[in-house]
Design a protein around this motif. Structure first.
Motif, mmCIF file in Angstrom:
data_model
loop_
_atom_site.group_PDB
_atom_site.id
_atom_site.type_symbol
_atom_site.label_atom_id
_atom_site.label_comp_id
_atom_site.label_asym_id
_atom_site.label_seq_id
_atom_site.Cartn_x
_atom_site.Cartn_y
_atom_site.Cartn_z
ATOM 1 N N ASN A 165 0.832 -1.207 0.000
ATOM 2 C CA ASN A 165 0.000 0.000 0.000
ATOM 3 C C ASN A 165 0.873 1.265 0.000
ATOM 4 O O ASN A 165 2.091 1.208 0.167
ATOM 5 C CB ASN A 165 -0.990 -0.027 1.180
ATOM 6 N N LEU A 166 0.222 2.428 -0.178
ATOM 7 C CA LEU A 166 0.937 3.700 -0.303
ATOM 8 C C LEU A 166 1.764 4.039 0.945
ATOM 9 O O LEU A 166 2.935 4.440 0.805
ATOM 10 C CB LEU A 166 -0.044 4.831 -0.636
ATOM 11 N N PRO A 167 1.225 3.915 2.160
ATOM 12 C CA PRO A 167 2.068 4.229 3.324
ATOM 13 C C PRO A 167 3.338 3.382 3.379
ATOM 14 O O PRO A 167 4.420 3.899 3.692
ATOM 15 C CB PRO A 167 1.152 3.931 4.512
ATOM 16 N N LYS A 222 -0.001 9.298 8.616
ATOM 17 C CA LYS A 222 -1.300 9.969 8.464
ATOM 18 C C LYS A 222 -2.197 9.202 7.488
ATOM 19 O O LYS A 222 -3.369 8.952 7.771
ATOM 20 C CB LYS A 222 -1.083 11.407 7.986
ATOM 21 N N ILE A 223 -1.650 8.806 6.355
ATOM 22 C CA ILE A 223 -2.422 8.064 5.350
ATOM 23 C C ILE A 223 -2.841 6.695 5.882
ATOM 24 O O ILE A 223 -3.985 6.268 5.704
ATOM 25 C CB ILE A 223 -1.611 7.920 4.040
ATOM 26 N N ALA A 224 -1.912 6.018 6.573
ATOM 27 C CA ALA A 224 -2.213 4.676 7.090
ATOM 28 C C ALA A 224 -3.352 4.721 8.104
ATOM 29 O O ALA A 224 -4.276 3.898 8.044
ATOM 30 C CB ALA A 224 -0.964 4.061 7.716
ATOM 31 N N PHE A 243 3.874 -5.036 8.352
ATOM 32 C CA PHE A 243 5.082 -4.577 7.663
ATOM 33 C C PHE A 243 5.358 -3.115 8.009
ATOM 34 O O PHE A 243 6.492 -2.741 8.317
ATOM 35 C CB PHE A 243 4.914 -4.748 6.144
ATOM 36 N N GLY A 244 4.337 -2.283 7.974
ATOM 37 C CA GLY A 244 4.482 -0.869 8.305
ATOM 38 C C GLY A 244 4.866 -0.651 9.754
ATOM 39 O O GLY A 244 5.709 0.194 10.069
ATOM 40 N N LYS A 245 4.268 -1.432 10.653
ATOM 41 C CA LYS A 245 4.604 -1.321 12.074
ATOM 42 C C LYS A 245 6.066 -1.673 12.317
ATOM 43 O O LYS A 245 6.702 -1.136 13.213
ATOM 44 C CB LYS A 245 3.721 -2.248 12.909
ATOM 45 N N PHE A 246 6.581 -2.603 11.518
ATOM 46 C CA PHE A 246 7.983 -3.000 11.641
ATOM 47 C C PHE A 246 8.909 -1.970 10.998
ATOM 48 O O PHE A 246 9.863 -1.501 11.613
ATOM 49 C CB PHE A 246 8.207 -4.374 10.992
ATOM 50 N N ASP A 254 8.389 1.229 9.657
ATOM 51 C CA ASP A 254 8.301 2.670 9.901
ATOM 52 C C ASP A 254 9.232 3.129 11.028
ATOM 53 O O ASP A 254 10.039 4.039 10.814
ATOM 54 C CB ASP A 254 6.854 3.087 10.174
ATOM 55 N N PRO A 255 9.170 2.524 12.225
ATOM 56 C CA PRO A 255 10.098 2.989 13.262
ATOM 57 C C PRO A 255 11.553 2.700 12.924
ATOM 58 O O PRO A 255 12.445 3.471 13.282
ATOM 59 C CB PRO A 255 9.662 2.244 14.524
ATOM 60 N N LEU A 256 11.801 1.595 12.208
ATOM 61 C CA LEU A 256 13.160 1.279 11.794
ATOM 62 C C LEU A 256 13.675 2.346 10.822
ATOM 63 O O LEU A 256 14.807 2.823 10.950
ATOM 64 C CB LEU A 256 13.202 -0.107 11.148
ATOM 65 N N ALA A 257 12.845 2.748 9.868
ATOM 66 C CA ALA A 257 13.227 3.787 8.908
ATOM 67 C C ALA A 257 13.522 5.101 9.622
ATOM 68 O O ALA A 257 14.509 5.787 9.298
ATOM 69 C CB ALA A 257 12.119 3.973 7.876
#
Length: 192
Positions: free
Chosen positions: A2-4, A50-52, A61-64, A66-69
């Motif tokens: 997805n976009l986020p 915000k989008i998510a 995947f995003g929860k993993f 995003d904070p790593l990034a």
């Protein structure tokens, strides 16, 4: 994907380009490029979350990632700034130590089924740190020396501004770290 999540992956992909443009003086306008890449990467952090949340696109995947990034971007900037002698390495160690502590705390409480959500102090710390990084890079653009990097001897005005910014960031970082630790202490209490 997805976009986020695509925005998060983009943020990770921008990090080596940010680092290269920051450190390779031979690149024309290297600091302008570094600042632009850092700004784009920082903006993707705001947009992906915000989008998510708005569109119910939160994924494991995003929860993993995003904070790593976020941590990779901040750590890269801190290490590069210390390498260039724009900021005190002690401040870098303190900020990175807090980041590792909160990450470890998240891992421990996750085993208990608890999620450590970002609090107001964590968000304030992140926002101030990003702004501080932008100002530090802007100062390098406005006041370069003949090598393309300012003279940052101890006591030089630019260095003092950088130090003020980074130590304010350290203070906010430590406050947020203590608040996280206090809020989740029962999960890591050594008497257990």
């Amino acid at each position: 994907m997805n976009l986020p999540n695509k925005l998060t992956v983009l943020r990770v992909a921008l990090i080596p380009f940010f680092m290269a443009t920051l450190l390779i003086y031979q690149i024309p306008y290297h600091m302008v490029w570094a600042l632009a890449l850092f700004a784009i990467a920082s903006i993707t952090d705001w947009f992906d979350g915000k989008i998510a949340r708005k569109n119910n696109l939160v994924t494991t995947f995003g929860k993993f990632l995003d904070p790593l990034a976020d941590k990779l971007l901040v750590m890269t900037a801190l290490i590069c700034f210390a390498f260039e002698r724009w900021i005190d390495p002690v401040a870098v160690v303190l900020i990175l130590g807090r980041e590792f502590m909160v990450t470890g705390l998240r891992l421990v409480v996750a085993k208990e089924g608890v999620v450590v959500a970002a609090g107001i102090w964590g968000k304030l710390k992140t926002a101030f740190t990003m702004i501080a990084f932008v100002v530090i890079m802007l100062l390098q653009i406005v006041f370069p020396d003949t090598k393309g990097s300012p003279n940052l001897n101890w006591g030089a005005p630019i260095f003092l501004i950088n130090e003020l910014l980074i130590w304010l960031s350290v203070i906010l970082t430590m406050i947020s770290g203590v608040i996280y630790l206090k809020g989740y202490w029962k999960y890591i209490d050594s008497s257990k």
